[in-house]
Design an enzyme around this catalytic site. Structure first.
Site, PDB file in Angstrom:
ATOM      1  N   GLU A 289      -0.507  -9.529  -0.467  1.00 24.47           N
ATOM      2  CA  GLU A 289      -1.931  -9.778  -0.243  1.00 24.47           C
ATOM      3  C   GLU A 289      -2.698  -9.757  -1.568  1.00 24.47           C
ATOM      4  O   GLU A 289      -3.630 -10.545  -1.758  1.00 24.47           O
ATOM      5  CB  GLU A 289      -2.488  -8.746   0.736  1.00 24.47           C
ATOM      6  CG  GLU A 289      -1.973  -8.968   2.150  1.00 24.47           C
ATOM      7  CD  GLU A 289      -2.316  -7.838   3.097  1.00 24.47           C
ATOM      8  OE1 GLU A 289      -2.690  -8.126   4.249  1.00 24.47           O
ATOM      9  OE2 GLU A 289      -2.205  -6.656   2.702  1.00 24.47           O
TER      10      GLU A 289
ATOM     11  N   GLY B  97       0.744  -5.217   1.069  1.00 18.42           N
ATOM     12  CA  GLY B  97      -0.455  -5.309   0.245  1.00 18.42           C
ATOM     13  C   GLY B  97      -0.191  -5.919  -1.118  1.00 18.42           C
ATOM     14  O   GLY B  97      -1.098  -6.448  -1.755  1.00 18.42           O
TER      15      GLY B  97
ATOM     16  N   ALA C 120       0.838  -1.196   0.000  1.00 23.23           N
ATOM     17  CA  ALA C 120       0.000   0.000   0.000  1.00 23.23           C
ATOM     18  C   ALA C 120       0.876   1.251   0.000  1.00 23.23           C
ATOM     19  O   ALA C 120       2.020   1.235   0.458  1.00 23.23           O
ATOM     20  CB  ALA C 120      -0.913   0.001   1.219  1.00 23.23           C
TER      21      ALA C 120
ATOM     22  N   GLU D 117       4.782  -5.294   7.289  1.00 21.08           N
ATOM     23  CA  GLU D 117       4.042  -4.235   7.983  1.00 21.08           C
ATOM     24  C   GLU D 117       4.519  -4.025   9.419  1.00 21.08           C
ATOM     25  O   GLU D 117       4.467  -2.909   9.948  1.00 21.08           O
ATOM     26  CB  GLU D 117       2.534  -4.561   7.988  1.00 21.08           C
ATOM     27  CG  GLU D 117       1.844  -4.423   6.648  1.00 21.08           C
ATOM     28  CD  GLU D 117       1.832  -5.706   5.835  1.00 21.08           C
ATOM     29  OE1 GLU D 117       1.027  -5.815   4.906  1.00 21.08           O
ATOM     30  OE2 GLU D 117       2.645  -6.621   6.150  1.00 21.08           O
TER      31      GLU D 117
END
Length: 251
Positions: free
Chosen positions: A106, A103, A60, A126
């Site tokens: 993911e 992300g 992200a 993260e």
């Protein structure tokens, strides 16, 4: 669409296109990808997601996340993308080039299969930012790798190699970097050559295996088996087998 490049056809390709940001996922990319899936829904039999430049996706967009309020994150965040992928009935193949972190991993795990280039690195870093994965990392890693390996990846934030991911069962196949897209295309075309209806039913049943109790999964599998058995393609496939010829799929 600025943040993704879409190649339409029987095999659709979505290329993440923020190479200067290592294809970090921001809200503009979320909406562009939702639009891309909507465009490919009716015309593609399989879709490949990959990244432009030297990364699949570094995760992200941290700067954007830092500036988002708790209300923005809670009410929407990146959920439109995950919902679009969850509702996409055709197979999605991640072709992981370079880094797939946070992300980005993911996103790859939200696909149905992952093909990785030899130089790929995957992980959930993260924890290094004082946060945890928020788009399926803790859940999909645990279901795929088991508690202890998932715990190590989530709590250390380390990135693993493509071959380590393959040995753990996180990656479908590892190929030389230059063969990444050709191999993803080969796999997509192989699937596209099957009955589209049967592929959709099979995808649904396999996904449910991760989301339900065994008996619930067996019930869904049996239902989908009955449906494919009496479908046009099911009848055609069985006739072709008996008649020793290639089936002519209608769906």
């Amino acid at each position: 669409m600025k943040t993704v490049i879409v190649e339409k056809g029987e095999i659709g390709i979505i290329r993440l296109n923020r190479p200067e940001k290592l294809n970090a996922i921001n809200m503009e990319m979320v909406y562009d990808m939702v639009e891309a899936f909507n465009e490919l829904r009716s015309q593609s039999k399989a879709v490949i997601i990959t990244g432009n430049g030297k990364a699949f996706s570094a995760g992200a967009d941290v700067k954007e996340m830092l500036e988002m309020s708790i209300e923005q994150v809670t009410r929407e965040g990146h959920m439109p993308l995950w919902d679009a992928m969850r509702g996409f009935r055709k197979p999605i193949i991640a072709a992981v080039n370079g880094v797939a972190a946070g992300g980005g991993l993911e996103l790859a795990m939200a696909c149905d299969m992952i093909v990785a280039g030899e130089s790929a690195r995957l992980g959930q870093p993260e924890i290094n930012l004082g946060i945890i994965p928020g788009a399926g990392g803790t859940q999909r890693l645990t279901r795929t790798l088991g508690k202890y390996r998932a715990m190590e990846m989530v709590l250390t934030g380390k990135l693993i190699t493509a071959w380590e991911a393959y040995r753990m069962g996180l990656v479908t196949k590892v190929v030389p970097d230059e063969a990444l897209i050709p191999e993803a295309m080969r796999l997509a075309r192989e699937i596209a050559g099957k009955s589209g209806f049967a592929v959709e039913m099979g995808k649904e049943a396999v996904n449910k295996a991760l989301e339900t109790l065994l008996q619930q999964g067996l019930d869904l599998e049996r239902r989908n088996f009955y449906v494919t058995l009496v479908s046009q393609d099911g009848k055609e496939g069985m006739r072709a087998f008996i008649e020793k010829r290639k089936p002519e799929w209608r769906t």
